[in-house]
Design an enzyme around this catalytic site. Structure first.
Site, PDB file in Angstrom:
ATOM      1  N   ARG A  47       0.854   3.778  -3.251  1.00 53.76           N
ATOM      2  CA  ARG A  47       0.241   5.096  -3.015  1.00 53.76           C
ATOM      3  C   ARG A  47       1.304   6.173  -2.776  1.00 53.76           C
ATOM      4  O   ARG A  47       1.261   7.244  -3.383  1.00 53.76           O
ATOM      5  CB  ARG A  47      -0.704   5.033  -1.809  1.00 53.76           C
ATOM      6  CG  ARG A  47      -1.823   4.033  -2.013  1.00 53.76           C
ATOM      7  CD  ARG A  47      -2.836   4.067  -0.887  1.00 53.76           C
ATOM      8  NE  ARG A  47      -3.630   2.837  -0.886  1.00 53.76           N
ATOM      9  CZ  ARG A  47      -4.887   2.747  -0.498  1.00 53.76           C
ATOM     10  NH1 ARG A  47      -5.527   3.795  -0.051  1.00 53.76           N
ATOM     11  NH2 ARG A  47      -5.523   1.589  -0.517  1.00 53.76           N
ATOM     12  N   GLU A 106       0.829  -1.215   0.000  1.00 51.65           N
ATOM     13  CA  GLU A 106       0.000   0.000   0.000  1.00 51.65           C
ATOM     14  C   GLU A 106       0.856   1.254   0.000  1.00 51.65           C
ATOM     15  O   GLU A 106       0.548   2.235  -0.685  1.00 51.65           O
ATOM     16  CB  GLU A 106      -0.943   0.009   1.213  1.00 51.65           C
ATOM     17  CG  GLU A 106      -1.960  -1.125   1.235  1.00 51.65           C
ATOM     18  CD  GLU A 106      -3.040  -1.019   0.157  1.00 51.65           C
ATOM     19  OE1 GLU A 106      -3.035  -0.048  -0.612  1.00 51.65           O
ATOM     20  OE2 GLU A 106      -3.881  -1.944   0.084  1.00 51.65           O
ATOM     21  N   ASP A 166      -5.216  -9.883  -8.029  1.00 47.53           N
ATOM     22  CA  ASP A 166      -5.519  -8.981  -9.150  1.00 47.53           C
ATOM     23  C   ASP A 166      -4.312  -8.331  -9.819  1.00 47.53           C
ATOM     24  O   ASP A 166      -4.022  -8.551 -10.996  1.00 47.53           O
ATOM     25  CB  ASP A 166      -6.537  -7.911  -8.706  1.00 47.53           C
ATOM     26  CG  ASP A 166      -6.179  -7.208  -7.398  1.00 47.53           C
ATOM     27  OD1 ASP A 166      -5.137  -7.541  -6.793  1.00 47.53           O
ATOM     28  OD2 ASP A 166      -6.945  -6.318  -6.972  1.00 47.53           O
ATOM     29  N   GLU A 173     -11.905   0.806 -10.347  1.00 51.27           N
ATOM     30  CA  GLU A 173     -11.546  -0.134 -11.434  1.00 51.27           C
ATOM     31  C   GLU A 173     -12.389   0.008 -12.708  1.00 51.27           C
ATOM     32  O   GLU A 173     -11.854  -0.043 -13.822  1.00 51.27           O
ATOM     33  CB  GLU A 173     -11.576  -1.576 -10.928  1.00 51.27           C
ATOM     34  CG  GLU A 173     -10.448  -1.918  -9.949  1.00 51.27           C
ATOM     35  CD  GLU A 173     -10.680  -1.390  -8.543  1.00 51.27           C
ATOM     36  OE1 GLU A 173     -11.844  -1.031  -8.225  1.00 51.27           O
ATOM     37  OE2 GLU A 173      -9.710  -1.311  -7.769  1.00 51.27           O
ATOM     38  N   THR A 227      -0.705   0.671 -10.219  1.00 51.43           N
ATOM     39  CA  THR A 227      -2.028   0.169  -9.862  1.00 51.43           C
ATOM     40  C   THR A 227      -2.805   1.141  -8.974  1.00 51.43           C
ATOM     41  O   THR A 227      -3.957   0.888  -8.631  1.00 51.43           O
ATOM     42  CB  THR A 227      -1.929  -1.233  -9.218  1.00 51.43           C
ATOM     43  OG1 THR A 227      -3.230  -1.818  -9.147  1.00 51.43           O
ATOM     44  CG2 THR A 227      -1.309  -1.164  -7.831  1.00 51.43           C
TER      45      THR A 227
HETATM   46  C1  DMJ Z   1      -6.203   0.647  -4.927  1.00 56.56           C
HETATM   47  O1  DMJ Z   1      -5.414   0.824  -3.822  1.00 56.56           O
HETATM   48  C2  DMJ Z   1      -5.454  -0.037  -6.021  1.00 56.56           C
HETATM   49  O2  DMJ Z   1      -6.117   0.144  -7.215  1.00 56.56           O
HETATM   50  C3  DMJ Z   1      -5.268  -1.491  -5.785  1.00 56.56           C
HETATM   51  O3  DMJ Z   1      -4.649  -2.123  -6.868  1.00 56.56           O
HETATM   52  C4  DMJ Z   1      -6.586  -2.153  -5.536  1.00 56.56           C
HETATM   53  N1  DMJ Z   1      -7.336  -1.478  -4.545  1.00 56.56           N
HETATM   54  C5  DMJ Z   1      -7.453  -0.057  -4.539  1.00 56.56           C
HETATM   55  C6  DMJ Z   1      -8.615   0.495  -5.319  1.00 56.56           C
HETATM   56  O4  DMJ Z   1      -9.714  -0.252  -5.344  1.00 56.56           O
END
Ligand code: DMJ
Length: 673
Positions: free
Chosen positions: A308, A304, A437, A573, A662
């Site tokens: 981020r 995370e 994912d 998403e 992501t």
């Molecule tokens: C985000 O932190 C990122 O997209 C991660 O890959 C999946 N979860 C959240 C958003 O849903």
């Protein structure tokens, strides 16, 4: 015309002077003598031969001409000044009204230009960056921040000074070739930043950048303005009640802490830049400069904080050219490295960034597969920027190891991996949703980031998509929507997380990069399904998880929702995939679907006093049960992808030049198309 008393030169008559316009007379008798001394003497003689009246007339004429000259010079200067001021005023007004034209330049300016506020002075921003044949991008040390300049342009004096500085900087650009820029990235030709394991090449085609520079900026449209409004509303809540904290609790007008690192603020930095919110950006930058401290004993989740914080800082560095963000990225990157000190080199999930210690969650020595395989884009980029190979080495080793592991099912991976043995655990369960994912997403994206050379990544990706087709695809009833279910020990489950909706976008990106055309077909069918996960629900918002009906039943839709799954966390998403689909197909229906979703967010999740909230019940429009939390990805991802979806400017984060991590933070493709 020259004024000579040529006749007087040989004439006894002192009172006579002729004024001629030719040179022949000046040659005089006795041949041509144009020496300076001769000319001076003869002029003086002639002057003395004039009567007092004549001299007075001539002097008066000179004085008169001089006065006229001064007057006309002053009035031209005034006129010039007023033209300049008018155009500056015009630009200020433009800035004060909506920031329509600023968004595009905000993304695209090269750093030096951005440094001197080119958003406000387009005539300077049109200059092409100097071309160097072989340059390497590297850390910056000569950068000034574009948005800061904005703040200073409050008085005319400041404005004019800024213009002067522009000229100065322009001069420096022309003479000092040591720093050049490429779309937000600072390039120092003398400084090698090549990570040893992967030859990083600088983009060879600056011409495409030049072509972009010459394009007319694409004006912002109504829908994009609505996104800006939504962002400002969310930001107001964050600013008023949660400034510098991780997440806004918009109903209780307070905040929640996860890592205590201003998560929302960092996640939102590049979104502000892309939306052209310069003042907000500048204020946030100040917080990063003065208050963001990583030297504290706090446990953070490696994945995370990488996607981020590290991702957010790196992309903001690239967009703004501001070295502050690179410094901060280096700092957090170094502090996360202890996570890789495990027997298997598969990183632990948690790191104490102050103490330099890392550990798995309390109940297990496993890590999540998606987590350990979705930190690569960021660490690889950090190596490239710093020249320090250790970041890239650590994450590449994870990928190489996972590549060789057994326990996959036609390229599909289990959800857990043990940090001691390095083996997959909890075998037999396969999903494209939570915990797996972004493994799939990062296979493709790393391959693109590195210039499509790392074949193992591509192999694993292609095999996995075949695995999806073979094991996880089914069609629902009654609408026959193709969806991605799950496999548990040989049993198919018609369950699909909203998280899986990243997949259409990723498939489309792969197809755009030359992969099988049937990936695009699959993307088209899957995005329709993801849209239906919104459209078939009472609020028009998707729940966290849906179950698809495999058999037609009277009065039943395709989508079923269990009570425990009917929350919506403002996730990105579907909007993310809509953005890719629109970019690659130009089909406006994707924009329309995104527009519906934005309106439903506004209807059911907007908190009047500022901010948006996740909700507990997407099936109850009269009481969606607000959860009192705005996730950082709503600003980092959801609104950013909305803004990009509604844009018709393919150069607003060009997908041949940038790869989104992501968490929707764009990072440069090392060898852009
Ligand atoms: C985000 O932190 C990122 O997209 C991660 O890959 C999946 N979860 C959240 C958003 O849903």
């Amino acid at each position: 015309a020259a004024m000579y008393s040529s006749a007087a030169a040989g004439s006894p008559r002192r009172d006579f002077i002729s004024v001629t316009l030719g040179s022949e007379e000046a040659v005089g008798v006795g041949g041509y003598n144009n020496s300076k001394a001769w000319r001076r003497r003869s002029c003086w003689r002639k002057w003395k031969q004039l009567s007092r009246l004549q001299r007075s007339v001539i002097l008066f004429l000179f004085a008169f001409l001089a006065v006229c000259g001064v007057i006309s010079y002053t009035s031209m200067g005034e006129a010039w000044k007023s033209i300049t001021n008018k155009s500056l005023d015009d630009q200020r007004t433009e800035q004060a009204i909506p920031r329509l034209k600023l968004a595009n330049p905000a993304v695209l300016p090269a750093p030096q230009k951005a440094d001197v506020n080119h958003g406000d002075y387009p005539e300077f921003s049109l200059q092409k960056p100097p071309k160097l044949p072989h340059v390497r991008r590297g850390p910056s040390n000569l950068q000034i921040k574009a948005p800061q300049r904005d703040m200073r342009l409050k008085t005319r004096h400041d404005t004019m000074r800024a213009v002067e500085e522009l000229v100065e900087v322009d001069k420096v650009e022309k003479t000092e070739k040591s720093i050049i820029s490429w779309r937000g990235a600072v390039i120092e030709p003398d400084q090698s930043t090549e990570p040893p394991s992967n030859k990083i090449m600088e983009p060879e085609k600056p011409s495409s950048v030049e072509a972009e520079d010459q394009k007319e900026p694409v004006p912002i449209n109504e829908r994009q303005l609505a996104v800006i409004e939504a962002f400002r509303h969310a930001w107001k809540g964050y600013k008023d009640f949660a400034w510098g904290h991780d997440e806004l609790k918009p109903l209780s007008k307070s905040y929640s802490e996860w890592f205590g690192l201003g998560l929302t603020l960092i996640d939102a930095l590049d979104t502000m830049w892309i939306l052209g919110l310069k003042e907000e950006f500048e204020e946030a930058r100040k917080w990063v400069a003065n208050d963001l401290v990583f030297d504290k004993s706090v446990d953070v989740n490696l994945f995370e904080s990488t996607i981020r914080i590290l991702g957010g800082l790196l992309s903001t560095y690239h967009l703004s050219g501001d070295s502050l963000f690179l410094e901060k990225a280096k700092d957090i990157g170094n502090r996360l490295m202890p996570a890789f000190k495990t027997p298997s080199k598969i990183p632990y999930s948690d790191v104490n960034i102050g103490r330099g210690t890392a550990h798995p969650p309390r109940w297990t020595s496993d890590s999540t597969v998606a987590e350990v395989t979705s930190i690569q884009l960021e660490f690889r980029e950090l190596s490239r920027l710093t020249g320090d190979e250790k970041f890239q080495k650590a994450v590449d080793e994870v990928m190489k190891h996972v590549h060789t592991l057994s326990g996959k099912n036609d390229g599909l991976v289990p959800m857990f991996i043990n940090t001691n043995s390095g083996q997959f655990t909890h075998l037999g369960v396969y999903t494209l949703g939570a915990r797996a994912d972004s493994y799939y997403e990062y296979l493709l994206k790393q391959w693109i980031q590195g210039g499509k050379k790392e074949n193992e990544l591509l192999e694993d990706y292609m095999r996995a998509i075949e695995g999806v087709k073979k094991h996880l695809l089914q069609r629902s009833e009654p609408k026959k929507l193709t969806f991605v279910g799950e496999l548990a020990h040989g049993h198919f489950s018609a369950k699909m997380d909203h998280l899986v909706c990243f997949l259409p976008g990723t498939l489309a990106l792969g197809a755009h990069n030359g992969l099988a055309a049937d990936h695009m077909k699959l993307a088209e069918t899957l995005i329709e399904t993801c849209y239906q996960m919104y459209a078939q629900v009472e609020t028009g918002l998707s729940p966290e998880i849906v179950h698809f009906n495999l058999h037609a039943q009277k009065g039943h839709k395709d989508v079923e929702i269990k009570p425990a799954d009917r929350h919506n966390l403002l996730r990105p998403e579907t909007v993310e995939s809509l953005f890719y689909m629109y970019r690659f197909t130009g089909d406006k229906k994707y924009q329309d679907w995104g527009w519906e979703i934005l309106q439903n967010f506004n209807r059911y999740t907007r908190v009047p006093t500022g901010g948006y909230t996740s909700i507990n019940n997407v099936q109850n429009p009269s009481n969606p049960e607000p959860r009192d939390k705005m996730e950082s990805f709503f600003l980092g991802e959801t609104l950013k992808y909305m803004f990009l979806l509604f844009s018709d400017d393919i150069d607003l984060i060009n997908l041949d030049k940038y790869i989104f991590n992501t968490e929707a933070h764009p990072l440069p493709i090392w060898v852009p198309a």
